[in-house]
Design an enzyme around this catalytic site. Structure first.
Site, PDB file in Angstrom:
ATOM      1  NE  ARG A 102       2.178  -4.552   2.390  1.00 10.16           N
ATOM      2  CZ  ARG A 102       1.885  -3.466   1.687  1.00 10.16           C
ATOM      3  NH1 ARG A 102       2.809  -2.575   1.417  1.00 10.16           N
ATOM      4  NH2 ARG A 102       0.668  -3.243   1.255  1.00 10.16           N
ATOM      5  CG  HIS A 147      -0.928  -4.010  -3.533  1.00 13.88           C
ATOM      6  ND1 HIS A 147       0.014  -3.926  -2.533  1.00 13.88           N
ATOM      7  CD2 HIS A 147      -0.710  -2.940  -4.333  1.00 13.88           C
ATOM      8  CE1 HIS A 147       0.775  -2.863  -2.727  1.00 13.88           C
ATOM      9  NE2 HIS A 147       0.361  -2.243  -3.819  1.00 13.88           N
ATOM     10  CD  GLU A 192      -0.536   2.964  -1.496  1.00 16.04           C
ATOM     11  OE1 GLU A 192      -0.837   2.900  -2.695  1.00 16.04           O
ATOM     12  OE2 GLU A 192       0.569   3.356  -1.108  1.00 16.04           O
ATOM     13  CG  ASN A 331       2.080   1.921   1.985  1.00 17.19           C
ATOM     14  OD1 ASN A 331       2.526   1.162   2.842  1.00 17.19           O
ATOM     15  ND2 ASN A 331       1.370   1.500   0.964  1.00 17.19           N
ATOM     16  CE1 TYR A 333       7.269   4.696  -1.950  1.00 20.51           C
ATOM     17  CE2 TYR A 333       5.039   4.633  -1.091  1.00 20.51           C
ATOM     18  CZ  TYR A 333       6.131   3.987  -1.651  1.00 20.51           C
ATOM     19  OH  TYR A 333       6.072   2.634  -1.908  1.00 20.51           O
ATOM     20  CD  GLU A 400       3.768   0.205  -0.637  1.00 16.45           C
ATOM     21  OE1 GLU A 400       3.971   1.228  -1.330  1.00 16.45           O
ATOM     22  OE2 GLU A 400       2.866  -0.608  -0.882  1.00 16.45           O
TER      23      GLU A 400
END
Ligand SMILES: *[C@@H]1O[C@H](CO)[C@@H](O)[C@H](O)[C@H]1NC(C)=O
Ligand SMILES: *[C@@H]1O[C@H](CO)[C@@H](O)[C@H](O)[C@H]1NC(C)=O
Ligand SMILES: *[C@@H]1O[C@H](CO)[C@@H](O)[C@H](O)[C@H]1NC(C)=O
Ligand SMILES: *[C@@H]1O[C@H](CO)[C@@H](O)[C@H](O)[C@H]1NC(C)=O
Length: 491
Positions: A102, A147, A192, A331, A333, A400
């Site tokens: 990616r 991005h 995002e 994504n 985290y 991610e």
């Protein structure tokens, strides 16, 4: 990757009891069709910031004009020098044995001014070379179109707050499909939106540093969603029959836990985060989450405004946006405990004040180098199950997930985080029937971590930023990930 809560300076010492993520029966393998990859983004790795006709992006201009905003005073003019090191990057991807890569395309290389008048064949050539080499090595390209690196020329006319933005984006997407769509079958429109809209156009703390708090971030998201839908429909109308690919959109999100089992606040937090981007596209309503529509309208009224700060989708837009994606990119985290924060005051409104999320962490959670990143792998499990229920078991790609440290080669923290998160992914698929088809680790290598510069490292490979060659060295985690990919099993 922002801190999306009212920050609290204390930590409550209660243990977690929650609805999600409580299973601990181990599940440690993956379906044969499951794909593993790694992720990067153009601005963070390429360098070559003005080479071969590339135009400046808001991040080029932002880091040059506000060097003090980057903690180590660095910029991404050279970054990992991937613009000149395609072969070395491919070598690492081959060594890892990933199924896909990616990466993102810099709009400013393809159309330096942001529009078709500036079409730049050298930019197209660079990505053709990269894509051809990936395909030659049986590594599937997964392309992010946007991005964070908006052409600066488009920012001059308002950037993502300009209602014509979706039209510019559709035109850019058209160039990408027509040049690369014969080989690229997995497309991500935006990475995002909430993470570039809130700091970029709301708080004014990141490029393009627009402080239009409480209004700009909502306009930015509105136009991102419409732009996404335009790119999706363009593909389905003009390209899908021939190229047969898939189009998705990526949001980051935390998962939330309540110490008092308050599912209302957990849902509110998820709707203000993931739901802000995804609810219009993946829910039946085709609109923003009800709680956002209601609360922002009522706050706006209290502030004495004539209309809500949250823009409205008209009937046409609702029908156009609803269902306009083939997969949801996530994504993930970290997570937080959450409780309802105070009512917004009427001055200086913001997304943050509208959301009213009072967040805290558990003292047992291990922290990465990044202050907001705590290791909460069970949160990924909870989030995947929430998505399954909320969006009718939509196809999910984890685009991610990662861990930061100082760049050490013996990166045990990353190894542990990787394995623990993958365990919850495996469990989500096998025990809970979540439709997760792929996992991509952030990141292939250390890179320019936005306003953290090179001070925080997320790579499976170390990059020596002081060597002219930007030498790449495998970390322990790269060996571990390689073995997981080869065996499709956690040990
Ligand atoms: C943004 O604007 C508000 C209202 O004018 C102000 O209070 C705040 O300090 C500004 N923030 C930044 C980062 O400039
Ligand atoms: C929360 O719910 C769980 C499971 O239903 C229950 O075991 C626990 O006692 C509840 N905790 C609180 C603080 O209500
Ligand atoms: C957040 O919650 C804590 C714990 O209940 C409380 O002490 C604090 O005042 C709250 N903060 C805000 C801004 O509401
Ligand atoms: C990074 O590169 C510089 C310059 O080539 C070299 O002096 C230094 O030892 C390298 N650092 C590491 C950790 O390899």
């Amino acid at each position: 990757m922002q801190i999306k809560c009212i920050s609290v300076s204390y930590i409550l010492c209660l243990t977690f009891v929650g609805t999600y993520g409580s299973e601990n029966a181990p599940t440690n393998d993956f379906p044969a069709s499951f794909k593993f990859g790694v992720a990067t983004a153009a601005f963070q790795i390429e360098g070559g910031w003005k080479e071969d006709g590339k135009g400046p992006s808001i991040w080029d201009v932002g880091t040059h004009e506000h060097p003090n905003s980057v903690v180590d005073g660095t910029n991404a003019d050279i970054a990992d020098d991937s613009y000149h090191q395609i072969d070395r990057d491919i070598e690492m991807l081959r060594d890892l044995g990933v199924n896909f890569y990616r990466f993102s395309i810099a709009w400013t290389r393809i159309m330096p001014n942001g529009d078709r008048s500036s079409l730049n064949r050298f930019g197209i050539q660079y990505y053709n070379t990269l894509i051809d080499k990936l395909v030659a090595n049986s590594i599937e390209p997964m392309v992010t179109m946007y991005h964070y690196d908006l052409p600066y020329e488009l920012q001059k006319i308002g950037g993502l707050t300009n209602p014509l933005f979706p039209q510019y984006f559709e035109s850019y997407a058209n160039v990408l499909y027509s040049n690369f769509g014969d080989r690229v079958k997995l497309w991500i429109t935006f990475n995002e939106p909430s993470d570039y809209c809130v700091p970029g156009y709301g708080a004014g703390s990141e490029p393009p540093f627009v402080n239009a708090t409480g209004i700009g971030e909502y306009l930015c998201m509105h136009h991102s969603i419409i732009a996404h839908a335009r790119a999706f429909h363009l593909y389905k109308r003009d390209y899908f029959k021939q190229q047969g690919g898939k189009i998705g959109i990526v949001s980051s999100s935390r998962f939330y836990f309540s110490r008092t089992n308050d599912t209302g606040i957990v849902n509110r937090a998820l709707q203000f985060n993931l739901g802000w981007t995804m609810h219009p596209i993946f829910s039946k309503s085709g609109n923003y989450p009800e709680v956002m529509i209601r609360d922002i309208a009522s706050n706006s009224q209290m502030e004495g405004r004539e209309w809500s700060r949250l823009p409205e989708f008209d009937e046409f837009s609702i029908a156009y946006i609803r269902g306009a994606a083939d997969f949801l990119g996530l994504n993930y985290y970290t997570s937080r405990y959450v409780q309802l924060g105070p009512h917004a005051e009427t001055k200086n409104p913001s997304w943050e004040k509208d959301a009213r999320l009072n967040c805290s962490v558990d003292p047992s959670w291990k922290r990465a180098k990044t202050p907001w990143l705590y290791n909460v792998p069970e949160g990924l499990g909870g989030l995947l199950r929430w998505i399954k229920e909320e969006y009718n078991n939509v196809e999910v790609i984890i685009t991610e997930n990662g861990w930061s440290d100082d760049g050490r080669l013996n990166d045990q923290g990353r190894v542990d985080s990787l394995k623990e998160h993958l365990r919850y992914v495996s469990q989500a698929i096998k025990k809970h029937g979540c439709n997760v088809i792929a996992y991509s680790h952030w990141s292939l290598m250390d890179n320019f971590e936005w306003l953290k510069g090179y001070s925080e490292r997320f790579g499976l490979y170390y990059v020596n930023i002081s060597s002219p060659e930007r030498t790449r060295v495998p970390k322990k985690s790269s060996d571990v990930y390689k073995r997981i990919i080869a065996t499709r099993k956690l040990d």
